[in-house]
Write an enzyme that holds these catalytic residues in place. Sequence first.
Site, PDB file in Angstrom:
ATOM      1  N   LYS A 118       0.807  -1.194   0.000  1.00  0.00           N
ATOM      2  CA  LYS A 118       0.000   0.000   0.000  1.00  0.00           C
ATOM      3  C   LYS A 118       0.858   1.269   0.000  1.00  0.00           C
ATOM      4  O   LYS A 118       0.377   2.368  -0.261  1.00  0.00           O
ATOM      5  CB  LYS A 118      -0.881   0.002   1.268  1.00  0.00           C
ATOM      6  CG  LYS A 118      -1.787  -1.194   1.366  1.00  0.00           C
ATOM      7  CD  LYS A 118      -2.441  -1.264   2.739  1.00  0.00           C
ATOM      8  CE  LYS A 118      -3.211  -2.555   2.871  1.00  0.00           C
ATOM      9  NZ  LYS A 118      -3.525  -2.867   4.272  1.00  0.00           N
ATOM     10  N   GLY A 119       2.137   1.085   0.329  1.00  0.00           N
ATOM     11  CA  GLY A 119       3.014   2.229   0.585  1.00  0.00           C
ATOM     12  C   GLY A 119       3.114   3.247  -0.538  1.00  0.00           C
ATOM     13  O   GLY A 119       3.253   4.437  -0.286  1.00  0.00           O
ATOM     14  N   ASP A 154       7.526   3.029  -2.487  1.00  0.00           N
ATOM     15  CA  ASP A 154       7.659   4.090  -1.496  1.00  0.00           C
ATOM     16  C   ASP A 154       9.112   4.280  -1.072  1.00  0.00           C
ATOM     17  O   ASP A 154       9.651   5.381  -1.095  1.00  0.00           O
ATOM     18  CB  ASP A 154       6.758   3.833  -0.272  1.00  0.00           C
ATOM     19  CG  ASP A 154       6.901   2.439   0.322  1.00  0.00           C
ATOM     20  OD1 ASP A 154       7.748   1.647  -0.148  1.00  0.00           O
ATOM     21  OD2 ASP A 154       6.148   2.121   1.266  1.00  0.00           O
ATOM     22  N   ASP A 202      14.927  -0.244   0.904  1.00  0.00           N
ATOM     23  CA  ASP A 202      15.677  -0.450   2.142  1.00  0.00           C
ATOM     24  C   ASP A 202      16.775  -1.484   1.858  1.00  0.00           C
ATOM     25  O   ASP A 202      17.837  -1.134   1.348  1.00  0.00           O
ATOM     26  CB  ASP A 202      14.660  -0.908   3.196  1.00  0.00           C
ATOM     27  CG  ASP A 202      15.216  -0.985   4.592  1.00  0.00           C
ATOM     28  OD1 ASP A 202      16.013  -0.122   4.966  1.00  0.00           O
ATOM     29  OD2 ASP A 202      14.840  -1.914   5.331  1.00  0.00           O
ATOM     30  N   PHE A 209      14.000   4.661  10.978  1.00  0.00           N
ATOM     31  CA  PHE A 209      12.669   4.194  10.594  1.00  0.00           C
ATOM     32  C   PHE A 209      11.783   5.416  10.448  1.00  0.00           C
ATOM     33  O   PHE A 209      11.635   6.212  11.365  1.00  0.00           O
ATOM     34  CB  PHE A 209      12.093   3.205  11.607  1.00  0.00           C
ATOM     35  CG  PHE A 209      10.885   2.507  11.042  1.00  0.00           C
ATOM     36  CD1 PHE A 209      11.045   1.391  10.219  1.00  0.00           C
ATOM     37  CD2 PHE A 209       9.610   2.987  11.272  1.00  0.00           C
ATOM     38  CE1 PHE A 209       9.941   0.764   9.651  1.00  0.00           C
ATOM     39  CE2 PHE A 209       8.498   2.368  10.716  1.00  0.00           C
ATOM     40  CZ  PHE A 209       8.666   1.261   9.899  1.00  0.00           C
ATOM     41  N   VAL A 210      11.208   5.561   9.273  1.00  0.00           N
ATOM     42  CA  VAL A 210      10.419   6.759   8.992  1.00  0.00           C
ATOM     43  C   VAL A 210       8.987   6.401   8.609  1.00  0.00           C
ATOM     44  O   VAL A 210       8.718   5.302   8.127  1.00  0.00           O
ATOM     45  CB  VAL A 210      11.067   7.606   7.864  1.00  0.00           C
ATOM     46  CG1 VAL A 210      12.384   8.209   8.322  1.00  0.00           C
ATOM     47  CG2 VAL A 210      11.267   6.790   6.587  1.00  0.00           C
ATOM     48  N   ASP A 250       4.348   3.387   6.513  1.00  0.00           N
ATOM     49  CA  ASP A 250       3.573   3.077   7.719  1.00  0.00           C
ATOM     50  C   ASP A 250       4.406   2.418   8.799  1.00  0.00           C
ATOM     51  O   ASP A 250       5.498   1.896   8.554  1.00  0.00           O
ATOM     52  CB  ASP A 250       2.426   2.122   7.368  1.00  0.00           C
ATOM     53  CG  ASP A 250       2.931   0.703   7.120  1.00  0.00           C
ATOM     54  OD1 ASP A 250       3.849   0.526   6.292  1.00  0.00           O
ATOM     55  OD2 ASP A 250       2.428  -0.231   7.786  1.00  0.00           O
TER      56      ASP A 250
HETATM   57  P1  IMP Z   1      13.269  -3.837   1.116  1.00  0.00           P
HETATM   58  O1  IMP Z   1      13.911  -2.831   0.194  1.00  0.00           O
HETATM   59  O2  IMP Z   1      12.926  -5.112   0.456  1.00  0.00           O
HETATM   60  O3  IMP Z   1      14.053  -4.032   2.363  1.00  0.00           O
HETATM   61  O4  IMP Z   1      11.888  -3.327   1.634  1.00  0.00           O
HETATM   62  C1  IMP Z   1      11.317  -2.150   1.324  1.00  0.00           C
HETATM   63  C2  IMP Z   1       9.993  -2.084   2.055  1.00  0.00           C
HETATM   64  O5  IMP Z   1      10.197  -2.077   3.464  1.00  0.00           O
HETATM   65  C3  IMP Z   1       9.281  -0.816   1.728  1.00  0.00           C
HETATM   66  O6  IMP Z   1       8.404  -0.984   0.651  1.00  0.00           O
HETATM   67  C4  IMP Z   1       8.551  -0.503   2.994  1.00  0.00           C
HETATM   68  O7  IMP Z   1       7.289  -1.131   2.989  1.00  0.00           O
HETATM   69  C5  IMP Z   1       9.366  -1.123   4.093  1.00  0.00           C
HETATM   70  N1  IMP Z   1      10.213  -0.123   4.766  1.00  0.00           N
HETATM   71  C6  IMP Z   1      11.548  -0.013   4.701  1.00  0.00           C
HETATM   72  N2  IMP Z   1      11.993   1.003   5.446  1.00  0.00           N
HETATM   73  C7  IMP Z   1      10.902   1.578   5.992  1.00  0.00           C
HETATM   74  C8  IMP Z   1      10.704   2.700   6.879  1.00  0.00           C
HETATM   75  O8  IMP Z   1      11.631   3.406   7.328  1.00  0.00           O
HETATM   76  N3  IMP Z   1       9.421   2.975   7.197  1.00  0.00           N
HETATM   77  C9  IMP Z   1       8.365   2.259   6.736  1.00  0.00           C
HETATM   78  N4  IMP Z   1       8.500   1.200   5.919  1.00  0.00           N
HETATM   79  C10 IMP Z   1       9.758   0.862   5.552  1.00  0.00           C
HETATM   80 MG    MG Z   2       6.296  -1.198   0.821  1.00  0.00          MG
END
Ligand code: IMP
Ligand code: MG
Length: 174
Positions: free
Chosen positions: A41-42, A98, A101, A150-151, A157
């Site tokens: 949903k982000g 969104d 990470d 963490f934001v 969310d």
């Molecule tokens: P990754 O790149 O696979 O680790 O995951 C990315 C997802 O982790 C994003 O789409 C977000 O849903 C979640 N995420 C990563 N960092 C944050 C944060 O600081 N706040 C909220 N959601 C986050």
């Molecule tokens: Mg996401």
Amino acid sequence: MNRLGEVIVSRERISNMVNEIAGMINADYAGKELMLVGVLKGAMIFLADLCRAVDIPVIIDFIIVSSYGVETKTSGVVLLRKDIDEDIKGKHVVIVEDIIDTGVTLNYLKDVFESRNPASFKICSAFDKPSRRVVELVPDYCGIKIPDEFVVGYGLDYAGMYRNLPDVRVLYND
Ligand code: IMP
Ligand code: MG
């Protein structure tokens, strides 16, 4: 207890970022039709802003993914829970996220989408935490780089909350 901290990306900066990325997309896809695929949903708020800031014809679709083990381990498992409705073969596709990470989610989605033979495939993310990467992944359109905090806000969310905040703020857990 969770405590909402300081604003680290203001709504004005976000708005400028959206317009900058839209300008790049307009230039890169001039004369073409583009499919924007939002990761729910982000990405809903970013996608809603971005699709109104571009002036090329766009089709909008959404996917839903679940990630497991991404927080703690170097290899998270990603599950595609809702796929797009249309075939992307021969189409220009930009996936809209969104935040990046670890990069695990988009790395997985890149493989899935590229295997379907689109005319082109690019990644667009509103925010990026490059210091947290466990897989090599560089977004084609990268909004605002943020530190390892963490934001929440602007779609991001914590336990489903805070997506509606217009600025991006730090969430403290103390
Ligand atoms: P990754 O790149 O696979 O680790 O995951 C990315 C997802 O982790 C994003 O789409 C977000 O849903 C979640 N995420 C990563 N960092 C944050 C944060 O600081 N706040 C909220 N959601 C986050
Ligand atoms: Mg996401």
